[in-house]
Each structure stands twice: as structure tokens, then as C-alpha cells.
Scaffold this motif. Structure first.
Motif, PDB file in Angstrom:
ATOM      1  N   ASP A  42       0.818  -1.215   0.000  1.00 36.70           N
ATOM      2  CA  ASP A  42       0.000   0.000   0.000  1.00 36.70           C
ATOM      3  C   ASP A  42       0.848   1.261   0.000  1.00 36.70           C
TER       4      ASP A  42
ATOM      5  N   LEU B 111       1.684   3.294  -3.214  1.00 36.41           N
ATOM      6  CA  LEU B 111       0.658   3.926  -4.049  1.00 36.41           C
ATOM      7  C   LEU B 111       0.010   5.077  -3.314  1.00 36.41           C
TER       8      LEU B 111
ATOM      9  N   PRO C 134      -3.567   7.264  -2.728  1.00 40.65           N
ATOM     10  CA  PRO C 134      -4.979   6.865  -2.776  1.00 40.65           C
ATOM     11  C   PRO C 134      -5.600   7.074  -4.157  1.00 40.65           C
TER      12      PRO C 134
ATOM     13  N   LEU D 215      -5.299  -1.576  -0.472  1.00 41.97           N
ATOM     14  CA  LEU D 215      -5.549  -0.540  -1.470  1.00 41.97           C
ATOM     15  C   LEU D 215      -4.835  -0.883  -2.769  1.00 41.97           C
TER      16      LEU D 215
ATOM     17  N   ILE E 269      -6.378   3.028   5.941  1.00 43.92           N
ATOM     18  CA  ILE E 269      -5.330   2.880   4.924  1.00 43.92           C
ATOM     19  C   ILE E 269      -5.343   4.070   3.972  1.00 43.92           C
ATOM     20  N   ILE E 270      -6.530   4.459   3.524  1.00 42.20           N
ATOM     21  CA  ILE E 270      -6.631   5.577   2.582  1.00 42.20           C
ATOM     22  C   ILE E 270      -6.143   6.867   3.241  1.00 42.20           C
TER      23      ILE E 270
ATOM     24  N   LEU F 298      -2.308   6.891   3.582  1.00 41.00           N
ATOM     25  CA  LEU F 298      -1.626   7.042   2.303  1.00 41.00           C
ATOM     26  C   LEU F 298      -1.851   8.419   1.686  1.00 41.00           C
TER      27      LEU F 298
ATOM     28  N   THR G 192       0.007   0.424   7.398  1.00 38.61           N
ATOM     29  CA  THR G 192      -0.981  -0.212   6.522  1.00 38.61           C
ATOM     30  C   THR G 192      -0.916  -1.728   6.620  1.00 38.61           C
TER      31      THR G 192
END
Lengths: 357, 264
Positions: A5, A8, A10, A107, B39-40, B43, B124
Motif C-alpha cells: 500500500d 501507491l 490513494p 488498497l 489505509i486511505i 496514504l 498499513t
């Protein structure tokens, strides 16, 4: 080629998920035209996915290198199940690897499925491997088709890993340098993967030839129930137009205000701005989340609270060092948060031990 | 990774999720939503943001504590994933031309981005592993079904996961038999790999078809039955709300910097 993850952003992750979901829907649609429930595909799909997973646990020696490798499985799944079922099963295998072994992130799962599934199941297999095998499943043909398909599938997949990581802005490595590192390695991996896939297919072809999914070219060209051929042409034309509009015509887009903005400018002295805590908070959220403000890319500058600004900087205009702040607040605050987290954990652990006694 | 270690790891996760913990009473969809949001959010930070990421440690710590997850298990998985990420990030200190200075020591901002990347990876990975430790494969299937993922994919997920245990055990036995017959070989030779795996596949296929025929005789209709049939309740809603508020707050405000400013 499993991407974590952290590699990258989002935006890129979500885009790849969108592409993967589209491919899954397409594969399900194509599979839905036969009654999968009644056919032997249900148990075959499940066990083939598990077989690929189990086969990946068996490392084989790579001659003359002293190292080992394991089967990837995308091309093998497509050869055994067909491109659509193969893609779905591969995506499930990758999901299990991501969930239970952290082999690839959640993700990044969309990107991993696309990189490892699309190019092998939807490009390499139907365009290279199957046309060669349709003409005859001899040993040389199986080897040639498998090695070629695996190499091309892996090279395209590796190339897209480079694209996605570069687009996410994770690494300082220039695009061409990154690509020149990744592609030769995956060329070698592709050759090995192709050879191993061919060996397994030769064995299965000798024992049970009916298991290998190779149909004649006539049966491949079947019409989709949901999308008649006329609609396909229309969609293709629209897609080309969309690309032309976005990539070419948009460069000539007017910078003048649109109708609403023009009307507001005529009636008010300036674009009205909202006041208040709620508006400011929402504007702050939008600023942080909007990745195409005013339909352009956000300038890639470090955030105002970039950590170096909190690291206690002394700067001089002539030193060539960026002037990015002068406090140690960030360091102190981070240390406090870590201590708080560790302290909370310690307290909970102690109270739990007491309760168990 | 050794085949027997892989199967052991899978078994440990399986055994873990059936334990009764404070988190096991919350439904799987809530866990999935919160983990994906986490997670989003992690990141979404820019590459030079490091201190703002630190408060997000609270989420995996809370999952470890209230889910009763062994720390060693998570740390080992993080350690397994980290080399690939570090390899990529290792170029940052060398290639990044931006510099910073702290207490007279000048360094490349690439070190900041490398540390940020490492922290994001650790956060994550632990979040994803904590999710599956708390919900288990059945919980994941249940969550997928409730999120209206096509039933073919949900049932195939269940089938594949269950067959992995069977075929994985068979792979371990085959490897053990091979090593007893070829003790000097560290890996299976390429020439032996195809007959081993091919015969494993053919045997498993026959077994799978028999099992499927038995399932159809017992009324299997394509929908994989799941043992955890939870639904989103008030507890799950509060769980989601609490974490979402924390994620948004921590994303917008740099809490360590605020704390540091208060202290200094």
C-alpha cells in the motif's frame, strides 16, 4: 510484483481499483452466459486457485543461478480455466495473499490484480498463447506459447508497476531508471515462469488433455447478451472521442468564466466567499483531499507542515538550504504521542494480566 | 518462505479469530470500512509528512490490544514486507535534492520521505493483518456478501480458502517426502516440479469434484454458507463513527505539532 500500500497514493490506488472492478464485472458477465453453477467450473475454479497457491509454496531451483523461484500462476490459470474464470480466480488468490500474508496491500490489491491478471489473462493468453495452442498442443508449441505469453504478461505488468509508483510520487527514482531496473529482472522471471508453466501444462496435457481450455477460434467469437455488436462499435467510437477531447481539444479550453461565474461577476463585485468555521473546515478538507484542483494537478510541493519545518531549522539565505521553519514542535509532539500510545498499551496489558489472575 | 511456515501462519490466523475479544463482537463490515478508511487516510499524506502520521499508530495499537493479537506475529509480517519498500525508498536520500538542517546537521529531505514511507508501510500492513485476525475468512466472506459482491466471487473466496488448507497440507507432505529422498537438494529440481505439482492438481481436482457433487446433493445453491451472520448494529456504527472522527481530525490537524507547540 506484489505492491505494498505504501507504494501507491490513494488516487492511483482508487483508479486501479476502478479498472479492476470493471474487468471483474466484464469477466463475470462473460461467465454468466453459461450456467456456472451447473457446470464443473465451480469446483474446478476453487481447487485451481488453491492449487496455484499451494504450488507457489514449492520453490524450485533455477539452474545456474543458485537461487529459487516459484510459480506465478496467471497464465496457468488462464490456460486451465479460460481467461475470464482465470482472472477471477487469480484475483481471489491475490486477495487471500494480501489479507493473510500482507503480500501486497489492500488498497494496492486493485493494482496488483490488474498488473498480474489483466496482462496475462486478457492479453497474453488470448492473443499469444491460445492462438498458438489452437493449432496444435505439441510440446514445442506449449513451450513457445507459454514462454512468450509469460514474458509479455510480466513485462507489461512490471511496466505498469513503474507507472503506478511514479504517478504516486513515492520514489525519487526517475521513470526511465526505474523501468530499466524492473524490466530486465522481470524478463528473466518471465522466462522462468513460462518454462515452469509449460512443464506443468505438458504434464497435464499428457495425463488429462481435456483440462486445458483451448477452444477453436469459432467458439471464441460469441456475441455478448448484454452488448450487441452495434453497441460495441458505438462505445468504441465514443471512447476514441473521449480520449481526443480530453487529450487534444481540452488544450484549447477557454479560460474565460463559465455562464454562472460570468453572471455572478456581473451582479457582484467578486466571487462570493463563505465565512464561518464550518466553511473553513470543509474548505480545509477539500484542499487536502482534492487532487485535481481547478482541473489541474496539484503542484507537488511539500505540505506547509512538512516535517523538516518542525525539526528545528536554522537557515541562511545564502546557504542554499531551504528555509522551512524553526521549531522542534513536531519532534516533541511526536515523541509525546508515541509515549501516550505505549503508555496506554502498557496500562491495558497490566489490567488484563490482573483480570486473568 | 517455507511451505510449512506458510501453513502454520495461516493456521495461527484461523485459530486467532475465533477467540472472544472486545473486537470480535463488532461486525465484519464495520471492521472492513474502518480499516480501508485508515489505509486511505494514511496514504493520503504527502511524502515529507512524518510527525502528522504518528498519531495513526493508535489504530493498530488499539487493534492489537483489544483484539488480543500477538505483536510478534504482526511484526514478523511487517519485517517480511519491508525490504521491498525500503529498496525503493533507499534512492530517496540519494536523489532528493532538497536539504534540511537540524541543530547544525544538514541532511537530505529524502531521509524524511524514506522514514515516512517506512511508517506508512508499517501502519498499513499491521492494519490489514489486524483486520483478518479479528474477522477471519468467514468474516471477510460475510462482509463481501453484505456489500453485495457477486455471489460467485464470494463463494469462490470461500472455496479457495478452504481448499488451500487441504492442498497446502498436501504440498507440505510432498515436500517432506521429496527432502527425505533427496536430502542434499535444497530446492525441488525443475524436472521434478512439473510432475509433482501436476499430479497434485489432478488428484485435488478429482477430490473437489466429488466434494462438489456431495454439496449439490445436500442442496448447495451457489451461496457459500457463512458461520458469522452479523449485521451492522449500534455498536458497529459507534465503532465506525469514533474512528472516522479520529482519522479526520488527525488528518486535518498535525496533533504532534500542536502538542509540541503547547509544550514549548
Amino acid at each position: 510484483m506484489h505492491m505494498a500500500d505504501a507504494l501507491l497514493s490513494p488516487q492511483v490506488g482508487a483508479s486501479m481499483w476502478a479498472a479492476t472492478i470493471g474487468l471483474e464485472a466484464y469477466a463475470l458477465n462473460r461467465l454468466g452466459r453459461e450456467d456456472v453453477l451447473e457446470s464443473r467450473k465451480i469446483p474446478v475454479m476453487g481447487v485451481t486457485g488453491a492449487f496455484v497457491f499451494a504450488a507457489q509454496m514449492i520453490n524450485f531451483a533455477i539452474p545456474a543461478t543458485g537461487s529459487s523461484g516459484h510459480l506465478g500462476g496467471g497464465l496457468l490459470l488462464a490456460a486451465l480455466l479460460g481467461p475470464y474464470a482465470g482472472f477471477i480466480v487469480l484475483s481471489i488468490v491475490l486477495a487471500i495473499q494480501a489479507l493473510f500474508f500482507a503480500d501486497g496491500g489492500l488498497l494496492a490489491l486493485g493494482a496488483n490484480i490488474f498488473n498480474m491478471g489483466f496482462f496475462t489473462c486478457f492479453l497474453a493468453y488470448p492473443l499469444i498463447t491460445r492462438p498458438i495452442l489452437v493449432k496444435g498442443r505439441t510440446k514445442p508449441r506449449i513451450f513457445a506459447s507459454s514462454v512468450t505469453g509469460a514474458v509479455l504478461g510480466l513485462l507489461f505488468g512490471a511496466f505498469f508497476v513503474v507507472l503506478e509508483t511514479t504517478a504516486s510520487g513515492i520514489t525519487e527514482l526517475p521513470f526511465f531508471a526505474f523501468a530499466s531496473l524492473m524490466l530486465p529482472i522481470h524478463l528473466a522471471i518471465g522466462v522462468v515462469e513460462g518454462v515452469v508453466t509449460a512443464l506443468v501444462l505438458v504434464f497435464i496435457n499428457n495425463e488429462e488433455p481435456s483440462l486445458i481450455e483451448v477452444k477453436s477460434t469459432e467458439s471464441i467469437k460469441s456475441k455478448s447478451v448484454l452488448m450487441p455488436s452495434g453497441a460495441k462499435k458505438a462505445v468504441a467510437v465514443l471512447a476514441v472521442c473521449a480520449v481526443l477531447l480530453a487529450g487534444v481539444v481540452s488544450r484549447f479550453a477557454s479560460e474565460h468564466p463559465d455562464g454562472l461565474e460570468w453572471a455572478i461577476e456581473r451582479t457582484a463585485s467578486a466571487e462570493p466567499e463563505a465565512d464561518g468555521v464550518l466553511y473553513e473546515t470543509l474548505a480545509s478538507v477539500q484542499e487536502k483531499t482534492g487532487f485535481l484542483p481547478d482541473y489541474g494537478f496539484k503542484p507537488r510541493e511539500p505540505a506547509p507542515d512538512a516535517d523538516a519545518s518542525s525539526l528545528g531549522l536554522s537557515t541562511s539565505p545564502d546557504s542554499g538550504i531551504d528555509d522551512i521553519g524553526g521549531s522542534v514542535a513536531g519532534l516533541v509532539g511526536s515523541a509525546m504521542v508515541l509515549l501516550a500510545a505505549a503508555g496506554a498499551g502498557f496500562v491495558v496489558m497490566l489490567s488484563r494480566r490482573k483480570a486473568r489472575r | 518462505m517455507d511451505a510449512s511456515k506458510i501453513m502454520d501462519a495461516l493456521r495461527r490466523v484461523d485459530e486467532h479469530h475465533i477467540r472472544k475479544t472486545p473486537l470480535s463482537s463488532i461486525d465484519s463490515v464495520s471492521h472492513l470500512i474502518v480499516t480501508l478508511s485508515f489505509i486511505i487516510t494514511v496514504l493520503s499524506f504527502q511524502k515529507y509528512e512524518l510527525s502528522a502520521l504518528v498519531p495513526f499508530i493508535f489504530f493498530p495499537v488499539a487493534m492489537l490490544l483489544f483484539g488480543d493479537i500477538p505483536v510478534g506475529m504482526l511484526l514478523r509480517r511487517v519485517a517480511a514486507v519491508m525490504p521491498a519498500v525500503l529498496l525503493l525508498g533507499a534512492f530517496n536520500p540519494v536523489l532528493d535534492e532538497r536539504q534540511a538542517e537540524i541543530f547544525g546537521f544538514v541532511f537530505s529531505m529524502g531521509w524524511v520521505s524514506l522514514l515516512s514511507l517506512t511508517l506508512k508501510c508499517a501502519l498499513t500492513v499491521t492494519a490489514a493483518l489486524a483486520l483478518v485476525c479479528v474477522t477471519g475468512a468467514d468474516g471477510i466472506c460475510d462482509a463481501l456478501r453484505r456489500l453485495h459482491v457477486p455471489k460467485l466471487i464470494v463463494s469462490q473466496f470461500g472455496f479457495t480458502y478452504r481448499y488451500i488448507h487441504t492442498l497446502g497440507g498436501e504440498a507440505v507432505n510432498m515436500l517432506c517426502a521429496y527432502r527425505l529422498r533427496a536430502p542434499k537438494r535444497r530446492f525441488v529440481s525443475l524436472g521434478q516440479f512439473a510432475p509433482m505439482t501436476g499430479s497434485m492438481f489432478l488428484r485435488s481436482l478429482k477430490r473437489a469434484e466429488d466434494i462438489y457433487a456431495a454439496m449439490r446433493c445436500r442442496g448447495f445453491n451457489g451461496v457459500m454458507p457463512v458461520s458469522s451472520n452479523s449485521r451492522l448494529d449500534f455498536k458497529g456504527f459507534c465503532y465506525i463513527l469514533l474512528w472516522m472522527v479520529f482519522f479526520i481530525f488527525a488528518r486535518i490537524y498535525n496533533l504532534p505539532q500542536i502538542l509540541g507547540n503547547i509544550m514549548l
